[in-house]
Design a protein around this motif. Structure first.
Motif, PDB file in Angstrom:
ATOM      1  N   GLU A 107       2.175   2.012  -3.366  1.00  0.00           N
ATOM      2  CA  GLU A 107       1.033   2.550  -4.313  1.00  0.00           C
ATOM      3  C   GLU A 107       0.495   3.913  -4.099  1.00  0.00           C
ATOM      4  O   GLU A 107       0.557   4.642  -4.935  1.00  0.00           O
ATOM      5  CB  GLU A 107      -0.199   1.570  -4.135  1.00  0.00           C
ATOM      6  N   THR A 108       0.351   4.275  -2.601  1.00  0.00           N
ATOM      7  CA  THR A 108      -0.090   5.613  -2.094  1.00  0.00           C
ATOM      8  C   THR A 108       1.006   6.696  -1.950  1.00  0.00           C
ATOM      9  O   THR A 108       0.714   8.038  -2.113  1.00  0.00           O
ATOM     10  CB  THR A 108      -0.829   5.414  -0.896  1.00  0.00           C
ATOM     11  N   SER A 160       1.686   7.820   0.635  1.00  0.00           N
ATOM     12  CA  SER A 160       1.268   8.658   1.810  1.00  0.00           C
ATOM     13  C   SER A 160       1.965   8.377   3.157  1.00  0.00           C
ATOM     14  O   SER A 160       1.659   9.239   4.232  1.00  0.00           O
ATOM     15  CB  SER A 160      -0.307   8.560   1.834  1.00  0.00           C
ATOM     16  N   ILE A 214       0.844  -1.050   0.090  1.00  0.00           N
ATOM     17  CA  ILE A 214       0.048  -0.038  -0.084  1.00  0.00           C
ATOM     18  C   ILE A 214       0.908   1.318   0.091  1.00  0.00           C
ATOM     19  O   ILE A 214       0.607   2.381  -0.543  1.00  0.00           O
ATOM     20  CB  ILE A 214      -1.011   0.159   1.219  1.00  0.00           C
TER      21      ILE A 214
END
Length: 420
Positions: A43-44, A46, A40
């Protein structure tokens, strides 16, 4: 648009990878969760996630008793700390001034909920009881220092509230996952059964499987053996293969629990030729042993979740398991439930699963039920907790933060798993 911005809000997560280093199941949970969160992150962009050792945050001492200093100020290095595989009852904080935004995932409170029932001897229970009571008081007194608690079942949430005083509003319930690319229904069950039994020097035969541990009291091994013996006299044809660390495994004799009465367990295994203890096996062998079995027998006194349940169901193998605590929530219609204290009930379910098309129906149900358990969804739920309970400290360049996280992770894993 956010990917065109060099510097933006980045959350830095410190992920304790070795909280239960001596428990293969709990370490595996940490390993898989870290991997899925890493996907994740990629992908992000963040947040970053760093694998860090337990002793870097709680001052755990080394084997020889030398104290290891904690990070001077954890809050300067991470925006939150996450311990995903907290088995048992130990409260996670020792030096709470170094923490902010601590998120924990307790799994299984057998000793707290069931007391001496899940101890292999009275002396061992008497030794542990004061330690348990001390930790319970630490939970009640200090729970406000923890930002969030995630548990795997509703029953665990109820027990955490009742026995440790964790407020319900501080807890979030979501299940663990299963590695569906590893635990799969076999293309040919008869073929896989013959293959794996041949590897262990056994002739082809139908069998139940039990995945055990050294603590035979919690796993309810003696009642299970009594039930199986009676079921054999009443006509079932399966044998019982026991996988996992047991007292009959010679390599474990030195590590038996004190006063565990290992000889009694040894004798029960040796006296019944239809019971076959294999001890520890590789993951590949365990998967094939599950795939080749008719059913998993797991009538535990207490399970916090029960990974063998979901792994077996993912292989199309139904479960005969306890009707209390977590198993009913986990198994649903993918197995048969028993009163773990009632030997005759366990016996009857071993017989019932052989009736008509019961086994095939439960097998089909088990595969469908297993689809509810996803590590990807589990990681997404954890990220939601990070975002909800973490205060961002400022803007960070993702690539720089990523490089630091990667360095921290590599040094941690090399330190912990150098022999690998």
């Amino acid at each position: 648009l956010i990917y065109n911005i060099k510097t933006f809000l980045i959350m830095r997560v410190g992920f304790v990878i070795d909280w239960n280093l001596n428990s293969s199941a709990l370490v595996n949970i940490a390993r898989i969760t870290f991997r899925e969160l890493g996907k994740i992150m990629n992908e992000t962009k963040s947040f970053t996630i760093s694998a860090i050792p337990r002793n870097s945050i709680d001052g755990t001492t080394e084997a020889e008793g030398t104290s290891i200093e904690t990070i001077t100020d954890t809050s300067k290095h991470f925006d939150c700390i996450h311990i995903t595989n907290m088995g048992g009852y130990t409260f996670p904080l020792k030096d709470s001034s170094n923490y902010k935004n601590l998120i924990v995932g307790p799994i299984g409170m057998d000793e707290v909920v069931c007391g001496k029932e899940v101890y292999v001897s009275q002396p061992l229970w008497e030794k542990q009881m004061p330690l348990i009571q001390k930790e319970i008081l630490r939970w009640i007194k200090n729970i406000h220092k923890i930002s969030a608690v995630h548990v795997t079942t509703k029953s665990e949430k109820t027990e955490m509230n009742e026995f440790l005083g964790v407020p319900p509003e501080k807890m979030t319930v979501f299940p663990l996952g299963v590695e569906h690319d590893i635990f799969t229904p076999p293309d040919d069950k008869n073929k896989i059964r013959k293959k794996i039994l041949s590897k262990f020097g056994m002739s082809d035969q139908n069998y139940f499987i039990h995945i055990s541990e050294l603590n035979h009291a919690r796993k309810n091994v003696l009642r299970m053996l009594d039930a199986f013996k009676e079921a054999r006299t009443r006509g079932i044809t399966q044998k019982l293969i026991i996988v996992g660390k047991t007292h009959t495994d010679p390599s474990n004799h030195a590590t038996c629990f004190p006063h565990a009465n290992c000889k009694k367990i040894d004798k029960r295994f040796m006296d019944d030729s239809e019971v076959i203890p294999l001890g520890y096996v590789s993951q590949q062998d365990m998967v094939e042993l599950i795939q080749g079995s008719d059913a998993l027998i797991l009538p535990s006194i207490h399970e916090g979740f029960g990974m063998p349940l979901v792994e077996s169901m993912a292989c199309g193998v139904p479960c005969i398991t306890s009707d209390r605590h977590a198993p009913p929530e986990v198994v649903g219609n993918g197995g048969l439930l028993v009163d773990p204290y009632d030997v005759s009930d366990i016996t009857n379910k071993m017989i019932e699963i052989n009736d008509g098309d019961t086994l095939q129906t439960l097998s089909d149900n088990a595969v469908l039920r297993s689809q509810n358990y996803s590590w990807k969804i589990n990681a997404a739920k954890i990220l939601e907790l990070y975002e909800k309970h973490t205060s961002f400290t400022g803007k960070w360049d993702f690539q720089k933060a990523y490089d630091i996280a990667a360095y921290q992770t590599v040094t941690t894993t090399c330190l912990l798993f150098a022999d690998k």
